[in-house]
Design a protein around this motif. Structure first.
Motif, PDB file in Angstrom:
ATOM      1  N   VAL A 182       0.831   4.276  -2.739  1.00 55.04           N
ATOM      2  CA  VAL A 182       0.641   5.685  -2.366  1.00 55.04           C
ATOM      3  C   VAL A 182       1.720   6.551  -3.019  1.00 55.04           C
ATOM      4  O   VAL A 182       1.439   7.626  -3.571  1.00 55.04           O
ATOM      5  CB  VAL A 182       0.662   5.849  -0.838  1.00 55.04           C
ATOM      6  N   GLU A 183       2.968   6.086  -2.973  1.00 49.76           N
ATOM      7  CA  GLU A 183       4.056   6.835  -3.589  1.00 49.76           C
ATOM      8  C   GLU A 183       3.883   6.900  -5.106  1.00 49.76           C
ATOM      9  O   GLU A 183       4.133   7.940  -5.732  1.00 49.76           O
ATOM     10  CB  GLU A 183       5.392   6.185  -3.240  1.00 49.76           C
ATOM     11  N   VAL A 210       0.835  -1.198   0.000  1.00 43.54           N
ATOM     12  CA  VAL A 210       0.000   0.000   0.000  1.00 43.54           C
ATOM     13  C   VAL A 210       0.874   1.254   0.000  1.00 43.54           C
ATOM     14  O   VAL A 210       0.583   2.237  -0.701  1.00 43.54           O
ATOM     15  CB  VAL A 210      -0.969  -0.007   1.199  1.00 43.54           C
ATOM     16  N   SER A 211       1.953   1.231   0.753  1.00 47.37           N
ATOM     17  CA  SER A 211       2.861   2.380   0.788  1.00 47.37           C
ATOM     18  C   SER A 211       3.445   2.647  -0.589  1.00 47.37           C
ATOM     19  O   SER A 211       3.562   3.803  -1.029  1.00 47.37           O
ATOM     20  CB  SER A 211       3.985   2.137   1.797  1.00 47.37           C
TER      21      SER A 211
END
Length: 256
Positions: free
Chosen positions: A125-126, A121-122
């Motif tokens: 997001v990036e 997920v990170s």
């Protein structure tokens, strides 16, 4: 290679539906990556609802080959707890219909169980932060839509009891047959839709055909085939699956 496949593991990446080429290509790419993992003899994908290949067909084909086990890996997030439950019941029903032995089948818990989900997920997001800002079109599209002249509407219940009884797989089979047999224009023409609770929950999975309003209960894939053949194309309700709208409580009839 037969020597590698014998006693090996087959993996099926499971998604709900896809009718366009792009998502199917993405599933193909993911399956290709999985096929390189240790002990994986074959990796493929399937859809539980609309789309090809259908889960029922994929599992049936894999069971005829000498795998040690088949692992179903749902690619759903969030994944409802009921998903694994109805998949399990549906698999049990299919295996009774096939009436042959096959490799063990295991159902994975879904992405939410992975310890690496936060990292994924990170990363997403990036990646979203590198996309161009969305701008609305200056001139919205003004193209029209066709209003189908189909005579019949087929509703597949998606209420709680019907979902638990595997209604999603029944819906997927109907949609695939609708596409494969051109049912929108064949016979009197038909359109299909899922719906919230249709009422007779004890008859799950429930399908209703309009304008007759015929209620069908305990519908499986063979039942959908009969409804298409006899009701949609033959203009005769399937009496063995139909339940009269008489305002009384009715129990699901057992079929031989």
């Amino acid at each position: 290679m037969p020597g590698i496949e014998a006693g090996g593991i087959a993996v099926v990446l499971v998604a709900r539906s896809a009718i366009a080429a792009a998502p199917r290509a993405e599933m193909e790419r993911l399956a290709g990556q999985v096929s390189g993992l240790h002990e994986i003899a074959l990796a493929t994908y399937a859809f539980t609802e609309q789309g090809q290949p259908a889960l029922r067909e994929v599992v049936a084909n894999l069971r005829r080959r000498p795998f040690r086990e088949i692992r179903l890996v749902p690619l759903l997030f969030p994944m409802e707890a009921s998903f694994r439950a109805w998949i399990g019941r549906t698999l049990a029903r299919w295996q009774l219909e096939w009436d042959t032995e096959g490799p063990a089948i295991r159902i994975g818990p879904g992405p939410n169980a992975s310890e690496r989900l936060t990292d994924l997920v990170s990363d997403l997001v990036e990646t979203a932060g590198r996309e161009k800002p969305f701008m609305p079109a200056e001139h919205p599209a003004t193209t029209g839509s066709v209003v189908a002249a189909a005579h019949r509407r087929v509703l597949v219940c998606q209420g709680g009891p019907c979902n638990e009884a595997g209604a999603a797989a029944i819906w997927g089979h109907l949609r695939n047959e609708q596409e494969g047999q051109s049912l929108r224009t064949a016979g009197s023409g038909m359109m299909s839709a899922t719906t919230s609770c249709l009422g007779p929950c004890s008859l799950a999975p429930v399908v209703q055909v309009w304008p007759e309003g015929t209620v069908y209960g305990g519908v499986n894939e063979a039942g959908i085939d009969a409804i298409i053949r006899e009701h949609l194309l033959g203009d005769r309700p399937v009496e063995s699956l139909a339940y009269p709208a008489n305002g009384r409580k009715q129990a699901l009839r057992l079929r031989e």
